[in-house]
Design a protein around this motif. Structure first.
Motif, PDB file in Angstrom:
ATOM      1  N   PRO A  98      12.247 -25.849  93.107  1.00 31.78           N
ATOM      2  CA  PRO A  98      12.653 -27.262  93.095  1.00 31.78           C
ATOM      3  C   PRO A  98      14.163 -27.459  92.962  1.00 31.78           C
ATOM      4  CG  PRO A  98      10.731 -26.920  91.704  1.00 31.78           C
ATOM      5  CD  PRO A  98      11.242 -25.554  92.079  1.00 31.78           C
ATOM      6  N   SER A  99      14.634 -28.557  93.529  1.00 30.66           N
ATOM      7  CA  SER A  99      16.059 -28.851  93.566  1.00 30.66           C
ATOM      8  C   SER A  99      16.313 -30.286  93.118  1.00 30.66           C
ATOM      9  CB  SER A  99      16.585 -28.652  94.988  1.00 30.66           C
ATOM     10  OG  SER A  99      17.954 -28.964  95.100  1.00 30.66           O
ATOM     11  N   SER A 100      17.553 -30.553  92.704  1.00 31.86           N
ATOM     12  CA  SER A 100      17.964 -31.914  92.349  1.00 31.86           C
ATOM     13  C   SER A 100      19.100 -32.355  93.260  1.00 31.86           C
ATOM     14  CB  SER A 100      18.411 -31.976  90.883  1.00 31.86           C
ATOM     15  OG  SER A 100      19.520 -31.119  90.659  1.00 31.86           O
ATOM     16  N   GLN A 150       7.945 -35.636  91.326  1.00 30.30           N
ATOM     17  CA  GLN A 150       7.096 -34.470  91.184  1.00 30.30           C
ATOM     18  C   GLN A 150       7.085 -33.685  92.498  1.00 30.30           C
ATOM     19  OE1 GLN A 150       5.571 -33.624  88.227  1.00 30.30           O
ATOM     20  NE2 GLN A 150       6.721 -35.379  87.405  1.00 30.30           N
ATOM     21  N   VAL A 151       6.754 -32.408  92.401  1.00 29.21           N
ATOM     22  CA  VAL A 151       6.511 -31.639  93.620  1.00 29.21           C
ATOM     23  C   VAL A 151       5.232 -32.188  94.239  1.00 29.21           C
ATOM     24  CG1 VAL A 151       6.036 -29.373  94.597  1.00 29.21           C
ATOM     25  CG2 VAL A 151       7.616 -29.597  92.653  1.00 29.21           C
ATOM     26  N   PRO A 209      11.176 -28.504  97.506  1.00 30.03           N
ATOM     27  CA  PRO A 209      10.866 -29.826  96.965  1.00 30.03           C
ATOM     28  C   PRO A 209      12.010 -30.360  96.108  1.00 30.03           C
ATOM     29  CG  PRO A 209       9.675 -28.135  95.759  1.00 30.03           C
ATOM     30  CD  PRO A 209      10.381 -27.433  96.880  1.00 30.03           C
ATOM     31  N   ILE A 213      12.984 -32.706  92.938  1.00 30.22           N
ATOM     32  CA  ILE A 213      12.341 -33.290  91.759  1.00 30.22           C
ATOM     33  C   ILE A 213      13.243 -34.288  91.026  1.00 30.22           C
ATOM     34  CG2 ILE A 213      10.758 -31.361  91.410  1.00 30.22           C
ATOM     35  CD1 ILE A 213      12.696 -30.281  89.285  1.00 30.22           C
ATOM     36  N   GLU A 244       7.867 -38.949  97.453  1.00 34.99           N
ATOM     37  CA  GLU A 244       8.097 -37.507  97.487  1.00 34.99           C
ATOM     38  C   GLU A 244       9.293 -37.230  98.380  1.00 34.99           C
ATOM     39  OE1 GLU A 244       5.553 -33.606  99.068  1.00 34.99           O
ATOM     40  OE2 GLU A 244       4.544 -35.541  98.794  1.00 34.99           O
ATOM     41  N   PHE A 267      11.532 -33.738 100.077  1.00 35.66           N
ATOM     42  CA  PHE A 267      11.708 -32.291 100.204  1.00 35.66           C
ATOM     43  C   PHE A 267      12.695 -32.002 101.327  1.00 35.66           C
ATOM     44  CE2 PHE A 267       8.086 -33.362 102.885  1.00 35.66           C
ATOM     45  CZ  PHE A 267       8.276 -32.616 104.048  1.00 35.66           C
TER      46      PHE A 267
END
Length: 294
Positions: free
Chosen positions: A136-138, A271-272, A261, A263, A249, A251
């Motif tokens: 996961p990434s921001s 959420q993923v 994804p 987050i 969502e 991604f």
């Protein structure tokens, strides 16, 4: 003065007709590429004994060369063949990044700025690089923007575009984020600093319409096709930051890590989601030979 040319991982490069290990010093201070940034490259991935869309990446680097005024001196088929030859030099345990490159050595006679296409050089560099798929990434909205085709060679995967991406990432990380959400010159979302982007709202998948301000990637096109084939409603359209802030969502897609994804987008936590998981599932299923082609 000693020069450290050691790579950060196991690396092999094909240049001037031979394979060399390490980080060979290929560009000097008078090279046009060093001085004025005339480089193009592409990137494919080898993992699990496969190299998805390698042929398309080899074709694209030659198109990028032409777009920058260089001469593609190696056919796409030959680049692909060399890549498979190079992969055999690794132990097969770690994913490999496959990077064909062109650059100019000299300027045109009578013009320092314009590259002389007859001075084009080629190298194919392969190095070990773990995938980090689905990690996961921001994201944060970048204050910097993608250039339009009128002011930069946006149709090429050229090194000269990447300092702008680099400053986006540096600015984002200084504020505690992994990557940046980049807008185009009209203020609409283009992509991240290093990958294409998707969002999901009420079961519909959206991605920014390719408008010439960003490279509509090979992995992006593959994911679009595979999700549609899986029965999802996938739309390419103009999207705003507000659209992403209200998404169910988010991604990203890209050759380096395939599907990632998101987050967090600024103050919004996510959420993923199931579509990101589905995108990775159908991509890997296709890549490993369990699905048909385009």
């Amino acid at each position: 003065m000693a020069v450290d040319t050691s790579p950060r991982s196991t690396t092999w490069t094909f240049v001037d007709g031979e394979w060399v290990t390490g980080n060979p010093p290929l560009i000097g201070p008078t090279s046009h590429a060093m001085w004025l940034g005339t480089t193009v490259f592409d990137g494919a991935r080898w993992f699990d004994g496969i190299a998805p869309d390698l042929d398309l990446h080899c074709q694209r680097v030659n198109r990028s060369a032409l777009a920058l005024g260089l001469e593609p001196v190696v056919t796409a088929d030959d680049i692909e063949g060399l890549a498979w030859e190079g992969v055999k030099k690794f132990d097969g345990q770690t994913a490999v990044y496959i990077k064909p490159m062109y650059w100019a050595e000299h300027g045109m006679p009578g013009s320092v700025v314009a590259a002389d296409p007859t001075s084009t050089r080629f190298a194919l560099c392969l190095f070990e690089a773990p995938m980090n798929t689905a990690e996961p990434s921001s994201l944060t909205v970048s204050p910097y923007r993608r250039p339009s085709p009128e002011v930069a060679v946006t149709t090429a995967k050229t090194g000269s575009l990447y300092p702008n991406s680099g400053r986006m990432i540096l600015e984002a990380r200084a504020r505690g984020f992994d990557n940046a959400l980049a807008k185009d010159m009209n203020g609409n979302v283009a992509e991240t600093a290093s990958s294409n982007i998707f969002m999901v709202k009420d079961g519909v998948v959206f991605t920014p319409l390719a408008n010439g301000t960003f490279l509509a990637g090979i992995t992006r096109s593959r994911v679009l096709h595979l999700l549609r084939r899986a029965g999802l409603d996938v739309r390419e359209t103009t999207l705003t930051v507000e659209d992403f802030l209200s998404a169910d969502e988010i991604f990203t897609s890209g050759n380096y890590s395939k599907i990632v994804p998101v987050i967090r987008l600024d103050d919004r936590q996510l959420q993923v989601g199931p579509v990101a998981k589905k995108a990775l599932e159908v991509y890997m299923d296709w890549a490993h030979g369990n699905g048909s082609d385009f």
